[in-house]
Design a protein around this motif. Structure first.
Motif, PDB file in Angstrom:
ATOM      1  N   ALA A 119       0.837  -1.200   0.000  1.00 28.35           N
ATOM      2  CA  ALA A 119       0.000   0.000   0.000  1.00 28.35           C
ATOM      3  C   ALA A 119       0.868   1.245   0.000  1.00 28.35           C
ATOM      4  O   ALA A 119       0.609   2.201  -0.749  1.00 28.35           O
ATOM      5  N   ALA A 120       1.910   1.253   0.818  1.00 31.70           N
ATOM      6  CA  ALA A 120       2.808   2.410   0.873  1.00 31.70           C
ATOM      7  C   ALA A 120       3.523   2.613  -0.460  1.00 31.70           C
ATOM      8  O   ALA A 120       3.750   3.751  -0.890  1.00 31.70           O
ATOM      9  N   LEU A 121       3.864   1.514  -1.125  1.00 32.30           N
ATOM     10  CA  LEU A 121       4.531   1.618  -2.429  1.00 32.30           C
ATOM     11  C   LEU A 121       3.637   2.303  -3.457  1.00 32.30           C
ATOM     12  O   LEU A 121       4.108   3.077  -4.284  1.00 32.30           O
ATOM     13  N   ARG A 122       2.363   2.012  -3.398  1.00 33.01           N
ATOM     14  CA  ARG A 122       1.440   2.630  -4.356  1.00 33.01           C
ATOM     15  C   ARG A 122       1.328   4.138  -4.146  1.00 33.01           C
ATOM     16  O   ARG A 122       1.115   4.875  -5.092  1.00 33.01           O
ATOM     17  N   THR A 123       1.460   4.601  -2.902  1.00 34.24           N
ATOM     18  CA  THR A 123       1.336   6.036  -2.630  1.00 34.24           C
ATOM     19  C   THR A 123       2.578   6.798  -3.037  1.00 34.24           C
ATOM     20  O   THR A 123       2.512   7.990  -3.292  1.00 34.24           O
ATOM     21  N   GLY A 124       3.716   6.098  -3.044  1.00 36.53           N
ATOM     22  CA  GLY A 124       4.965   6.771  -3.379  1.00 36.53           C
ATOM     23  C   GLY A 124       5.587   7.506  -2.212  1.00 36.53           C
ATOM     24  O   GLY A 124       6.536   8.259  -2.393  1.00 36.53           O
ATOM     25  N   ASN A 125       5.089   7.273  -0.998  1.00 37.29           N
ATOM     26  CA  ASN A 125       5.662   7.919   0.173  1.00 37.29           C
ATOM     27  C   ASN A 125       6.847   7.077   0.649  1.00 37.29           C
ATOM     28  O   ASN A 125       6.677   6.081   1.333  1.00 37.29           O
ATOM     29  N   ASN A 126       8.051   7.508   0.259  1.00 32.23           N
ATOM     30  CA  ASN A 126       9.245   6.736   0.582  1.00 32.23           C
ATOM     31  C   ASN A 126       9.534   6.685   2.079  1.00 32.23           C
ATOM     32  O   ASN A 126      10.139   5.737   2.553  1.00 32.23           O
ATOM     33  N   ASP A 127       9.110   7.714   2.817  1.00 32.19           N
ATOM     34  CA  ASP A 127       9.276   7.675   4.275  1.00 32.19           C
ATOM     35  C   ASP A 127       8.449   6.534   4.859  1.00 32.19           C
ATOM     36  O   ASP A 127       8.903   5.820   5.751  1.00 32.19           O
ATOM     37  N   ALA A 128       7.239   6.360   4.351  1.00 37.22           N
ATOM     38  CA  ALA A 128       6.373   5.271   4.809  1.00 37.22           C
ATOM     39  C   ALA A 128       6.992   3.920   4.463  1.00 37.22           C
ATOM     40  O   ALA A 128       7.012   2.999   5.283  1.00 37.22           O
TER      41      ALA A 128
ATOM     42  N   TRP B  94      10.541   4.384  -8.665  1.00 35.52           N
ATOM     43  CA  TRP B  94      11.884   3.842  -8.865  1.00 35.52           C
ATOM     44  C   TRP B  94      12.729   3.934  -7.608  1.00 35.52           C
ATOM     45  O   TRP B  94      13.478   3.008  -7.299  1.00 35.52           O
ATOM     46  N   GLU B  95      12.634   5.026  -6.865  1.00 35.08           N
ATOM     47  CA  GLU B  95      13.418   5.154  -5.633  1.00 35.08           C
ATOM     48  C   GLU B  95      12.995   4.071  -4.635  1.00 35.08           C
ATOM     49  O   GLU B  95      13.828   3.438  -3.989  1.00 35.08           O
ATOM     50  N   ALA B  96      11.703   3.847  -4.537  1.00 38.90           N
ATOM     51  CA  ALA B  96      11.199   2.800  -3.647  1.00 38.90           C
ATOM     52  C   ALA B  96      11.656   1.433  -4.134  1.00 38.90           C
ATOM     53  O   ALA B  96      12.026   0.565  -3.322  1.00 38.90           O
ATOM     54  N   ALA B  97      11.657   1.207  -5.446  1.00 40.23           N
ATOM     55  CA  ALA B  97      12.125  -0.067  -5.993  1.00 40.23           C
ATOM     56  C   ALA B  97      13.587  -0.294  -5.626  1.00 40.23           C
ATOM     57  O   ALA B  97      13.973  -1.403  -5.250  1.00 40.23           O
ATOM     58  N   GLU B  98      14.384   0.758  -5.700  1.00 35.64           N
ATOM     59  CA  GLU B  98      15.788   0.646  -5.330  1.00 35.64           C
ATOM     60  C   GLU B  98      15.936   0.347  -3.838  1.00 35.64           C
ATOM     61  O   GLU B  98      16.806  -0.437  -3.441  1.00 35.64           O
ATOM     62  N   MET B  99      15.072   0.933  -2.989  1.00 34.51           N
ATOM     63  CA  MET B  99      15.097   0.628  -1.555  1.00 34.51           C
ATOM     64  C   MET B  99      14.789  -0.850  -1.329  1.00 34.51           C
ATOM     65  O   MET B  99      15.429  -1.503  -0.504  1.00 34.51           O
TER      66      MET B  99
END
Length: 143
Positions: A46-55, A86-91
């Protein structure tokens, strides 16, 4: 949180809304980072869909399963790629998300193709080199 309510659905809702502060509070109250919704959705996805990298970072740091799959079978990494995060994918990859097996790479490449973004193609090509046939999304037996 209301008395008698489990923190798990609330954590999913906070993640769904990209509410990093809410996630932080719920995790502090003992919410399971892998606890999902009634229909098999997990907070990390769910957090990935929002794009909130802090979450996303909060959930990963709390022990969210990096290779989580939702009830529809999609893995967290393919959800990040499909949504252009992409940033989240890299995380996720840095945290150990599986992308080095043929089936994981196929899923990720397919989702990347659906979003018309070549960044993940470049990454996979670097990892697999000539073993990957981009025209058919199939791996070859070349060694």
């Amino acid at each position: 949180m209301k008395r008698g309510m489990s923190p798990a659905p609330n954590l999913y809702n906070a993640a769904f809304n990209g509410d990093a502060e809410g996630i932080k509070k719920l995790l502090g109250a003992g919410a399971d980072p892998n606890g999902g919704s009634a229909i098999g959705r997990v907070p990390l996805c769910a957090a990935l869909r929002t794009g909130n990298n802090d979450a996303v970072r909060l959930l990963l740091d709390a022990g969210a399963a990096v290779n989580a799959r939702e009830s529809d079978g999609r893995c967290a990494l393919s959800i990040a790629v499909a949504n252009g995060k992409w940033e989240a994918a890299e995380m996720l990859m840095a945290a150990g998300a599986e992308y080095k097996t043929d089936s994981a790479a196929r899923e990720i490449i397919y989702m990347s193709a659906c979003t018309d973004n070549k960044k993940i193609f470049d990454f996979i090509e670097k990892e697999y080199g000539s073993r990957f046939d981009f025209s058919s999304f199939l791996f070859t037996a070349a060694m």
